[in-house]
Design a protein around this motif. Structure first.
Motif, PDB file in Angstrom:
ATOM      1  N   PHE A 198       1.761  -2.752   3.149  1.00 16.93           N
ATOM      2  CA  PHE A 198       1.129  -1.471   2.862  1.00 16.93           C
ATOM      3  C   PHE A 198       1.380  -1.061   1.407  1.00 16.93           C
ATOM      4  O   PHE A 198       0.496  -0.524   0.740  1.00 16.93           O
ATOM      5  N   GLN A 199       2.589  -1.320   0.923  1.00 21.80           N
ATOM      6  CA  GLN A 199       2.931  -0.936  -0.442  1.00 21.80           C
ATOM      7  C   GLN A 199       2.097  -1.704  -1.455  1.00 21.80           C
ATOM      8  O   GLN A 199       1.663  -1.149  -2.470  1.00 21.80           O
ATOM      9  N   ALA A 200       1.866  -2.993  -1.182  1.00 19.33           N
ATOM     10  CA  ALA A 200       1.059  -3.796  -2.093  1.00 19.33           C
ATOM     11  C   ALA A 200      -0.374  -3.277  -2.153  1.00 19.33           C
ATOM     12  O   ALA A 200      -0.993  -3.216  -3.220  1.00 19.33           O
ATOM     13  N   ILE A 201      -0.900  -2.880  -0.986  1.00 18.54           N
ATOM     14  CA  ILE A 201      -2.257  -2.319  -0.947  1.00 18.54           C
ATOM     15  C   ILE A 201      -2.300  -0.998  -1.702  1.00 18.54           C
ATOM     16  O   ILE A 201      -3.219  -0.729  -2.482  1.00 18.54           O
ATOM     17  N   ALA A 202      -1.286  -0.154  -1.463  1.00 23.24           N
ATOM     18  CA  ALA A 202      -1.224   1.148  -2.128  1.00 23.24           C
ATOM     19  C   ALA A 202      -1.181   0.982  -3.643  1.00 23.24           C
ATOM     20  O   ALA A 202      -1.864   1.702  -4.379  1.00 23.24           O
ATOM     21  N   ASP A 203      -0.383   0.023  -4.120  1.00 20.51           N
ATOM     22  CA  ASP A 203      -0.293  -0.214  -5.568  1.00 20.51           C
ATOM     23  C   ASP A 203      -1.617  -0.732  -6.117  1.00 20.51           C
ATOM     24  O   ASP A 203      -2.007  -0.388  -7.239  1.00 20.51           O
ATOM     25  N   GLU A 204      -2.320  -1.525  -5.324  1.00 20.93           N
ATOM     26  CA  GLU A 204      -3.578  -2.124  -5.781  1.00 20.93           C
ATOM     27  C   GLU A 204      -4.683  -1.079  -5.945  1.00 20.93           C
ATOM     28  O   GLU A 204      -5.461  -1.135  -6.893  1.00 20.93           O
ATOM     29  N   ILE A 205      -4.734  -0.112  -5.030  1.00 24.78           N
ATOM     30  CA  ILE A 205      -5.840   0.862  -5.065  1.00 24.78           C
ATOM     31  C   ILE A 205      -5.399   2.204  -5.647  1.00 24.78           C
ATOM     32  O   ILE A 205      -6.209   3.140  -5.729  1.00 24.78           O
ATOM     33  N   GLY A 206      -4.121   2.326  -6.034  1.00 18.88           N
ATOM     34  CA  GLY A 206      -3.649   3.584  -6.621  1.00 18.88           C
ATOM     35  C   GLY A 206      -3.571   4.711  -5.616  1.00 18.88           C
ATOM     36  O   GLY A 206      -3.942   5.857  -5.911  1.00 18.88           O
ATOM     37  N   CYS A 207      -3.092   4.399  -4.409  1.00 22.85           N
ATOM     38  CA  CYS A 207      -2.996   5.398  -3.342  1.00 22.85           C
ATOM     39  C   CYS A 207      -1.561   5.391  -2.810  1.00 22.85           C
ATOM     40  O   CYS A 207      -0.803   4.446  -3.031  1.00 22.85           O
TER      41      CYS A 207
END
Length: 283
Positions: free
Chosen positions: A253-262
């Protein structure tokens, strides 16, 4: 002002407005104190329906003439009170803008008001609210939104360029503002957000709309649903990007959050809703 015209025409004709069904056609009064006849006519040409005959429009010239005739003997709320008594079919009054209408009506008298600004603000809006409640009509006070110099307001209603004391005198507020997280330099993004709050509304309403080329606004849907759909698309694209090198690798989840700026909690919540609604399968 364009949203106001679209709303008034829909109310006058009994047409649906931004996916909200109209109960019936109703008469109204539009005071466009910053506009000329020519400007109003140009704006009306862009609307899908012509101006209904049951909606009266007063431009700056007409309103100034009325003010010169009655402002010495009554306040603007008192005048509207008498107008509604004489025109009981009128179900809504909109003042665009409130500040300009009051400036034209009060003239030099406003400069002589020695009361504290909080007392003045509350009494001004409360006077209109009292008239609205007495006649059971909608009285809309149009105001500009304030500038935050690049900062974003957590509450869209804080953008209204009036004091909290003034807003306390109203029954509710409707705000048209930029779409959250929109790039101010991206002119191609025509999405806007409408925020609605009222004493008789259980919870605040947020509606996503699109500002079309003809000047009208089209509903995209409730902001929560639109936001969820947008976030799901961003999550899917991020998973595809992060898993491109090794399809068998887990994506956090953290990797996705960092990727999309969320934020991580928002990503986790979006994925959970995707799973609950069987929208987690992709190729």
């Amino acid at each position: 002002s364009l949203l106001l015209l679209q709303m008034a025409v829909a109310a006058g004709r009994g047409n649906d407005f931004l996916d909200h069904e109209a109960d019936a056609a109703m008469a109204g009064l539009l005071v466009l104190a910053e506009d000329t006849d020519e400007r109003v006519q140009r704006r009306m040409l862009g609307l899908p329906a012509s101006a209904p005959s049951n909606v009266t429009v007063w431009t700056r010239k007409v309103f100034a003439e009325i003010a010169s005739r009655y402002s010495s003997s009554m306040t603007l709320p008192e005048f509207l009170d008498r107008y509604l008594e004489q025109n009981p079919a009128c179900r809504f009054v909109m003042l665009d803008t409130e500040e300009t209408c009051r400036a034209i009506w009060e003239g030099e008298k406003a400069e002589k008001d020695n009361r504290r600004i909080t007392q003045v603000d509350y009494s001004q809006t409360r006077g209109f609210d009292t008239v609205a409640m007495r006649h059971r009509v909608h009285v809309g006070l149009v105001n500009h939104t304030g500038k935050l110099a690049g900062k974003r307001a957590a509450d869209p209603h804080e953008l209204i360029n009036r004091t909290n004391v003034a807003l306390a005198g109203c029954s509710g507020s409707l705000v048209l503002t930029n779409y959250p997280d929109a790039d101010p330099m991206d002119t191609s993004d025509t999405r806007r957000l409408i925020a609605i709050r009222g004493r008789d509304i259980d919870r605040d309403l947020l509606l996503a709309v699109e500002h079309q080329q003809d000047g009208t606004f089209k509903s995209i849907g409730p902001y929560s649903s639109v936001r969820q759909t947008d976030l799901e698309e961003q999550v899917l694209k991020a998973v595809e990007t992060l898993g491109a090198d090794d399809p068998g690798e887990f994506v956090t989840f953290q990797a996705i959050a960092d990727e999309i700026g969320c934020s991580r909690p928002n990503v986790k919540r979006a994925v959970r809703q995707m799973k609950d609604n069987n929208r987690t399968v992709w190729k």
